[in-house]
Design an enzyme around this catalytic site. Structure first.
Site, short mmCIF file in Angstrom:
data_model
loop_
_atom_site.label_atom_id
_atom_site.label_comp_id
_atom_site.label_asym_id
_atom_site.label_seq_id
_atom_site.Cartn_x
_atom_site.Cartn_y
_atom_site.Cartn_z
N GLY A 126 0.81 -1.20 0.00
CA GLY A 126 0.00 0.00 0.00
C GLY A 126 0.85 1.26 0.00
O GLY A 126 1.88 1.32 0.66
N LEU B 194 -1.18 7.27 2.60
CA LEU B 194 -0.36 8.07 3.51
C LEU B 194 0.45 7.21 4.46
O LEU B 194 1.63 7.49 4.71
CB LEU B 194 -1.26 9.03 4.30
CG LEU B 194 -1.76 10.24 3.51
CD1 LEU B 194 -2.73 11.06 4.35
CD2 LEU B 194 -0.59 11.12 3.06
N ALA B 195 -0.15 6.14 4.99
CA ALA B 195 0.58 5.28 5.92
C ALA B 195 1.69 4.53 5.20
O ALA B 195 2.84 4.49 5.66
CB ALA B 195 -0.37 4.32 6.62
N SER C 118 -16.72 17.41 2.16
CA SER C 118 -15.91 17.51 3.37
C SER C 118 -16.71 17.92 4.60
O SER C 118 -17.59 18.79 4.54
CB SER C 118 -14.78 18.53 3.16
OG SER C 118 -14.13 18.80 4.38
N ARG D 30 -19.53 12.45 13.80
CA ARG D 30 -20.15 11.94 12.58
C ARG D 30 -21.27 10.95 12.85
O ARG D 30 -22.29 10.93 12.16
CB ARG D 30 -19.08 11.30 11.70
CG ARG D 30 -18.13 12.30 11.10
CD ARG D 30 -16.99 11.64 10.37
NE ARG D 30 -16.13 12.64 9.74
CZ ARG D 30 -15.04 12.36 9.06
NH1 ARG D 30 -14.64 11.10 8.95
NH2 ARG D 30 -14.32 13.31 8.51
N HIS E 49 -18.13 5.48 4.88
CA HIS E 49 -16.93 6.26 4.59
C HIS E 49 -15.64 5.61 5.09
O HIS E 49 -14.67 5.49 4.37
CB HIS E 49 -17.08 7.65 5.20
CG HIS E 49 -15.89 8.54 5.04
ND1 HIS E 49 -15.37 8.85 3.80
CD2 HIS E 49 -15.10 9.18 5.94
CE1 HIS E 49 -14.33 9.66 3.95
NE2 HIS E 49 -14.13 9.85 5.24
N ARG F 188 -14.64 7.41 14.44
CA ARG F 188 -13.48 8.27 14.21
C ARG F 188 -13.91 9.72 14.09
O ARG F 188 -14.84 10.04 13.35
CB ARG F 188 -12.74 7.87 12.93
CG ARG F 188 -11.57 8.80 12.61
CD ARG F 188 -10.79 8.33 11.41
NE ARG F 188 -11.53 8.43 10.17
CZ ARG F 188 -11.71 9.55 9.47
NH1 ARG F 188 -11.24 10.70 9.91
NH2 ARG F 188 -12.37 9.54 8.32
N SER G 268 -8.05 10.64 10.52
CA SER G 268 -7.54 9.57 9.68
C SER G 268 -6.16 9.91 9.15
O SER G 268 -5.21 9.12 9.24
CB SER G 268 -8.49 9.30 8.52
OG SER G 268 -7.92 8.38 7.60
N LEU G 269 -6.01 11.11 8.57
CA LEU G 269 -4.73 11.52 8.03
C LEU G 269 -3.69 11.62 9.14
O LEU G 269 -2.52 11.29 8.94
CB LEU G 269 -4.86 12.88 7.31
CG LEU G 269 -5.96 12.98 6.25
CD1 LEU G 269 -5.87 14.32 5.52
CD2 LEU G 269 -5.86 11.84 5.25
#
Length: 663
Positions: A61, A64-65, A305, A352, A427, A461, A466-467
């Site tokens: 993968g 970002l991670a 967003s 959320r 999501h 979350r 997440s980022l």
């Protein structure tokens, strides 16, 4: 108050699973939580630079991670092999993230701190996350911003040139750094360029258009992967000293989600079948700010967003008969700003899960807006009229212009003139592979980072986290924890003719041959769409015992039909998207069943997991901490065996365990 724990005996669920030995995270040191990470870094063994060149690391993968981990590990001097199914590493789904990334910088002097970010995250997750991991996440959050600024990430800045912040749901401070509505794209470009620098230096080797289909386990230790070259169809063996999965979440089990079409669970699920525990699979996040479904023709949904909730006001008509009117013709006194009414302390910035459920409630009452899809109007208004009047259109364009343009292109409506219409959609997934404080799975030599693991978000979350987690794991956590494992090297080399390697490759070949030979009558997409309908209907925003039992039966029947009636077109020795989808849907079918079993066994409501039988008098989620304050880590139960539940107790030492309130 409804309490279902007295009405349902857990023994009645034993037909679905068995219970194994409890587990615990043994890697976090026993000491004050604010000193834990610093001490743990010191206690972790080192690998000298000369030895690093002798160690091979596989990372699956390049979101970002994965990209940040590859860049950091490559720069440290390890030999890194990076695998991704896209044609370019920078096309990972992280590029689609919009609103921002959290960090406890307290630039606004509004009361933020490391502890407050820690507290907000644990509370936002409805007290179902592990304290130690979350506190570390809050600690390293500020380092992430410094790292990204140094890379040239163009964060928004205020008039004086300082980094700007905005708020996201579940918090009362402004701690979210952003780059218009393109934060994920800009952060990924930063991580991507850092990784490409190591590609040029020779420490990172990229394998584009490669999909991991199996993990190689040699004597209980992860030593490589089997991957398919998606262009030639060749099945390849890749060996290493350690394997890191950074393959993202599994939201596409619902078919319709905000995830990219290619997002899948296969890498994590193959690891699960080889012994890695899968934790809290029922914890899926429904995002409240998505463009509503418009019909059965859709194959994915579009996210708007959460940052829009800073200035946009959410409402529905007070009277059902007004739902067909032009919203501009509905008087202010006839509008129900329901989040501001129900949750005055947080208003439109509630978490959320709460915003999503209330939107569903409004539509279930018959006050939804927009065109009917089936028998219902599935939409609520997100209105910027007052913000435009207060701040002026240029200010709104500067903050949200690209999001407004995207909405206009998709819907044909101008959000500067009429309110946006939004509705919840799948999501993010809080569940994932179980990992300890070091991000190690239950399989030795196998690590998991980012959304692929379960570690930081509990049952819900918070937005812009997440980022933060992905970059924390990749840049700062994994490189410090994995070296303790790698310090035991150099490891014995494994050859491709080792029995365990041959078995892993043979299992992949046999699975592909089986899929190609069924030659049934139904398309892969038809199975995926039906599975998604089952999951959304019975394991979506609201779950019940009856519905979950029905879902398990339906999924089992669908899985049986899949393996005798699916039709995979083309051949296996070339580019074949039908074959790629078939393998992914086969794994989604197994995952979907486990998600429903997990949701059925957890007889409480918490965060994104809302059991209709467990609610407070005013309709909010009712937890049962005396029974369910644990991580549910599931062990694969073999082909015909029931999954095995291992419980990791959640012990709160630094935060008081209490019912969530945002009122």
């Amino acid at each position: 108050m409804t309490d279902m724990t007295d009405t349902l005996n857990s023994d009645a669920l034993r037909e679905y699973f068995s219970e194994g030995e409890p587990i615990a995270d043994t890697r976090a040191p026993e000491m004050p939580i604010d000193k834990m990470w610093t001490q743990h870094q010191f206690d972790s063994a080192l690998v000298n630079p000369n030895n690093r060149r002798k160690l091979d690391v596989i990372i699956v993968g390049t979101g970002l991670a994965g990209a940040s981990a590859a860049a950091t590990m490559g720069e440290a001097g390890y030999n890194v092999k990076s695998f991704f199914y896209q044609d370019s590493a920078r096309r990972a789904h992280s590029i689609a993230a919009q609103g921002g990334i959290n960090a406890a910088k307290n630039y606004n002097d509004d009361g933020d701190s490391t502890y407050r970010l820690f507290y907000d995250t644990v509370k936002g997750g409805d007290y179902r996350s592990r304290e130690t991991n979350v506190y570390r996440l809050a600690q390293v959050s500020s380092n992430i911003i410094d790292q990204c600024v140094a890379q040239g990430v163009p964060f928004a800045r205020d008039y004086g040139g300082l980094l700007d912040n905005r708020s996201f749901g579940g918090v009362q401070v402004a701690r979210t750094f952003y780059a218009a509505g393109q934060t994920g794209q800009q952060l990924l470009i930063g991580a991507y360029q850092a990784m490409e620098r190591q590609v040029a230096a020779g420490s990172v080797t990229e394998y584009s258009r490669h999909e991991m289909l199996e993990v190689i386990i040699v004597e209980g230790v992860a030593r490589g992967i089997i991957a398919r070259d998606m262009v030639t169809g060749e099945i390849e063996t890749h060996l290493a000293d350690v394997v890191v999965l950074a393959s993202g979440g599994y939201g596409n089990v619902f078919f319709l989600s905000t995830n990219a079409m290619g997002c899948n669970v296969t890498a994590a699920w193959r690891a699960h079948r080889k012994g890695a525990y899968f934790a809290n699979p029922c914890y899926t996040q429904i995002h409240p700010t998505c463009i509503p479904v418009s019909g059965d023709h859709q194959s994915k949904l579009t996210l708007m967003s959460e940052s829009l909730r800073n200035d946009g006001r959410i409402w529905v008509p007070k009277r059902a008969e007004d739902c067909e009117k032009d919203p501009r013709e509905i008087a202010e006194e006839d509008r129900d700003y329901y989040l501001e009414r129900i949750y005055p302390a947080f208003g439109n910035l509630v978490p959320r899960d709460i915003a999503s459920r209330q939107a569903k409630n409004m539509c279930d009452e018959g006050r939804g807006v927009g065109p009917k899809v089936g028998d219902f109007r599935r939409g609520v208004y997100l209105d910027f009229a007052s913000a435009i009047e207060r701040l002026g259109r240029p200010a709104i364009e500067a903050k949200y212009g690209n999001l407004f343009d995207m909405y206009a292109r998709i819907t044909g409506e101008d959000p500067y003139q009429v309110p946006m219409r939004i509705y919840p959609a799948v999501h993010y997934t809080m569940g994932g592979l179980w990992v300890d404080y070091d991000l190690r799975t239950s399989v030795e030599g196998l690590y998991s980072v980012g959304e692929a693991n379960f570690s930081d978000h509990g049952a819900n979350r918070l937005g812009a986290s997440s980022l933060m987690q992905c970059l924390a794991d990749g840049y700062f956590v994994l490189p410090n924890t994995i070296r303790d494992y790698l310090s035991k090297g150099p490891f014995e080399k494994i050859s491709e003719d080792h029995p365990a390697v041959v078995e892993a490759k043979s299992s992949v070949t046999e699975r592909i041959d089986t899929l190609m030979s069924i030659n049934g009558e139904r398309s892969v997409d038809s199975f995926h769409r039906e599975l998604g309908h089952i999951m959304w209907e019975y394991c979506g925003m609201e779950r019940t015992e009856e519905g979950l039992r029905k879902a398990i039966d339906l999924i089992r029947s669908l899985k049986e039909e899949f393996w005798r009636n699916v039709r995979v077109l083309g051949s296996a020795d070339t580019l074949n998207q039908s074959l790629e989808k078939a393998g992914r849907v086969a794994d989604f079918l197994e995952l979907g069943e486990l998600m429903c079993i997990d949701a059925l066994h957890r007889r409480e409501s918490c965060g994104g997991h809302f059991r209709a039988e467990s609610v407070t008098d005013d309709g909010e989620a009712l937890r049962h901490d005396d029974e369910f304050a644990y991580v549910a880590a599931w062990e694969f139960g073999a082909e015909d065996g029931a999954p095995v539940l291992h419980k990791e107790d959640l012990n709160y030492k630094f935060i008081e365990l209490k019912q969530r309130s945002y009122k």
